[in-house]
Design an enzyme around this catalytic site. Structure first.
Site, short mmCIF file in Angstrom:
data_model
loop_
_atom_site.label_atom_id
_atom_site.label_comp_id
_atom_site.label_asym_id
_atom_site.label_seq_id
_atom_site.Cartn_x
_atom_site.Cartn_y
_atom_site.Cartn_z
N LYS B 178 -57.24 -2.88 -41.80
CA LYS B 178 -57.19 -4.30 -42.14
C LYS B 178 -57.88 -4.53 -43.48
CE LYS B 178 -59.84 -7.25 -41.82
NZ LYS B 178 -61.00 -8.16 -42.01
N THR B 189 -63.29 -7.61 -45.56
CA THR B 189 -63.74 -6.36 -44.99
C THR B 189 -62.55 -5.43 -44.96
OG1 THR B 189 -65.43 -7.34 -43.63
CG2 THR B 189 -64.60 -5.22 -42.93
#
Lengths: 404, 404
Positions: B178, B189
């Site tokens: 991700k 992140t």
């Protein structure tokens, strides 16, 4: 903006002229000339970029040699990436000034700002220099015109003036500047020219300039967008015509002069950041408690240049998590449990823990033009004050919607 | 995007489950569990930010100890800046998994991504972990659900798979990831979890991961916006269940495994940059002719992170002056007269001089989703390939118009 009538010609023995020589398609003023009646001590600092314009190459040599008589600056074309012909053009600008005011070409500092990769229309410029020389000292608006003629995409001229007593004699410092971020069509340039009638030896003048540009919230402590121009130049000419006792290395005089020069540089620096491309807020980042000065600067620059912080301020968002992230990525040693963060007067994070805060009070702070962010690293005595700005859609528009 | 049906469960001996435990107000999936049936060798790399989340603190310790059994990851809250209570929450996640699958808590890697400064709703999460444990291996969509459950503002899940023969045995690597730039509401992140049934000693696995994340155009060679998250984690679990001859440090096997892992990481890295916040173009910066590898990386990163370059690509502007500026400010030694610049196949600048070029051909290149920029410094053998993206109004909207 109403300019003071005189700034670079406020010190004794300086004259200026400015006008249009035909570089800019818009027909806006594009050429400025500043002349000292007598040889002036000079100190100058230039861009740290490894790729520099021809005027920077020539200017470094000329200012290293000895006293200077003049600064000649055009806007519209930066004379960067133009090879030996660009060098010749910069030398031709110096030569024309030298012939007209009867000095050596090496006593002239050339500056150019604008498009990269194009040659200067040198005949237009030398003809323009001839006209400006004729006009030197005759036009009452010369200072205002000069501040205008060095601009590119700036939305307003930038000028400042300071005075200080040396012994019982008042000396004067005047300055003009330009810079607005990444200036269309190609890139930002920060230029600042300071004149003074102080009598100060060249080594002391260089020390004073170095201190002034590296002072908190001065030229080396601001960033519109983290990009460094190929043409940045800050130069100060000191012609000694105030007639005071010369400034020597001992006593309070050097400090007083340096303070006046620093204040002048800060004033011009603030005018530059406040006219940054597309900005709606100035961000004043104050770092304290760093282990060293370089660490404080690293943290301040990381915060001021973080797109995340810049967009948070733009969105009036008291997002201290983004501050913590930008501090942490700076490369400086940071202990989160010693870290305290303030937005305006409100502490939002103290020694490693979020603090409940009045969000509407913080949002009120964020709505001001100038947003103060205070970072205490709690680890030493290093400190720094740095000026940044928010990142807006208008910035994208200015820099993306232009086609070369 | 149609996901391959199996990725992290494609290697032998891995099971996964994912679902909603109620962290996100939207009710979107927010919890994923990956389990190896037997202890797996583990290698992991974490964010370089000095401010890190509790899961990174715990994860560094756990992965340094020895074999691992599981990865537990939630999205919605990052568990950053939460002090000792945050550490306890991360440990509670590990403890619940350990109890359910009968292993030590230190054999579990915890990860969290989302808002900074909030505590996790730990009861919801431990109840969620109990449900996921029950579902392990029973749901055919577990892989697709897992790739979905670790997202925050990503617009699509990211997954990849590779196979390679070791001896005559086929081994498999699968991964999910991700990352989308600075992820609302607080920050970006990048997470990536890779599973493999390869039998490889931990030191070799760590070497392979280090090579893979630092390879051209891999995880350490991409930047959406130059901001570094406090939670970045890339972990690979190798459980040896493919039943092949173990990979030893001699022979071709380590190279073959590293190549497969590198390809997998590159695939996931490209999926991340292609889903960067607000982007319309991927910029592939290739630097050659640098004096060293670190210099090549410095130049590539400076170009990819320059707001000036990013807005020029966004504006379809073949503005090589901005490339020269960004190269020059990188800090690497650069000789302008040795510099050659290409946009797509068109040379726009060769050895210090602008080249006349067909602007419409270059604009055609700039209109493609992926824009290749080639920089030859002409000074050595250092090279680097780096992925960046353009800077758009949509990026500002995503990151400014959110209020915490």
């Amino acid at each position: 903006m109403k300019l003071p009538i005189r700034h670079v010609t406020a010190p004794a023995g300086f004259r200026a002229a400015a006008g249009t020589c035909g570089i800019k398609p818009s027909g806006a003023p594009d050429l400025a000339l500043i002349v000292s009646d007598v040889p002036a001590r000079c100190a100058a600092v230039f861009t740290q970029n490894a790729v520099v314009g021809a005027p920077v190459i020539v200017g470094r040599k000329h200012t290293a040699r000895g006293p200077m008589r003049a600064i000649i600056c055009n806007s519209g074309i930066a004379n960067v990436a133009t090879g030996q012909r660009g060098i010749n053009d910069a030398l031709a600008m110096c030569g024309t000034v030298a012939k007209n005011i009867e000095c050596k070409p090496t006593e002239v500092l050339p500056c150019s700002t604008g498009v990269i990769g194009q040659r200067l229309p040198i005949e237009k410029i030398t003809a323009g220099i001839d006209r400006l020389t004729e006009a030197l000292g005759r036009n009452k608006r010369a200072d205002a015109d000069g501040a205008q003629a060095i601009l590119t995409t700036d939305t307003r001229p930038k000028a400042a003036r300071r005075s200080v007593n040396i012994g019982s004699t008042r000396i004067t410092l005047g300055g003009i500047a330009k810079g607005s971020g990444m200036i269309a069509p190609n890139m930002a340039t920060m230029l600042a020219f300071v004149t003074t009638d102080a009598d100060i030896a060249a080594p002391l003048l260089r020390q004073a300039l170095k201190a002034a540009v590296n002072a908190d919230a001065s030229f080396n402590r601001l960033s519109v967008d983290s990009d460094t121009s190929t043409s940045d130049t800050v130069a100060v000419l000191a012609n000694g015509m105030a007639g005071h006792r010369p400034i020597r290395s001992s006593g309070a005089d050097p400090r007083k002069f340096t303070e006046a020069l620093t204040e002048l540089c800060r004033d011009l620096a603030y005018q530059i950041i406040a006219d940054g491309e597309g900005i709606e807020h100035v961000i004043r980042v104050r770092v304290s408690g760093a282990r060293s000065q370089p660490d404080a600067l690293r943290v301040a620059r990381s915060v001021a240049d973080s797109p995340l912080v810049k967009t948070a301020v733009h969105g009036l968002d008291p997002n201290w998590g983004r501050l913590a992230m930008a501090i942490g990525k700076s490369g400086a040693p940071v202990k989160p449990d010693r870290l305290t963060l303030r937005i305006g007067r409100t502490t939002v994070f103290r020694r490693g823990a979020p603090r409940p805060f009045n969000a509407s009070a913080v949002r009120k702070t964020l709505k001001r033009f100038e947003v103060p962010i205070d970072i205490d690293l709690g680890s030493g005595k290093g400190s720094c004050e740095f000026l940044g700005c928010d990142l807006t859609r208008q910035y994208i528009t200015i820099n993306a919607d232009y086609h070369t």
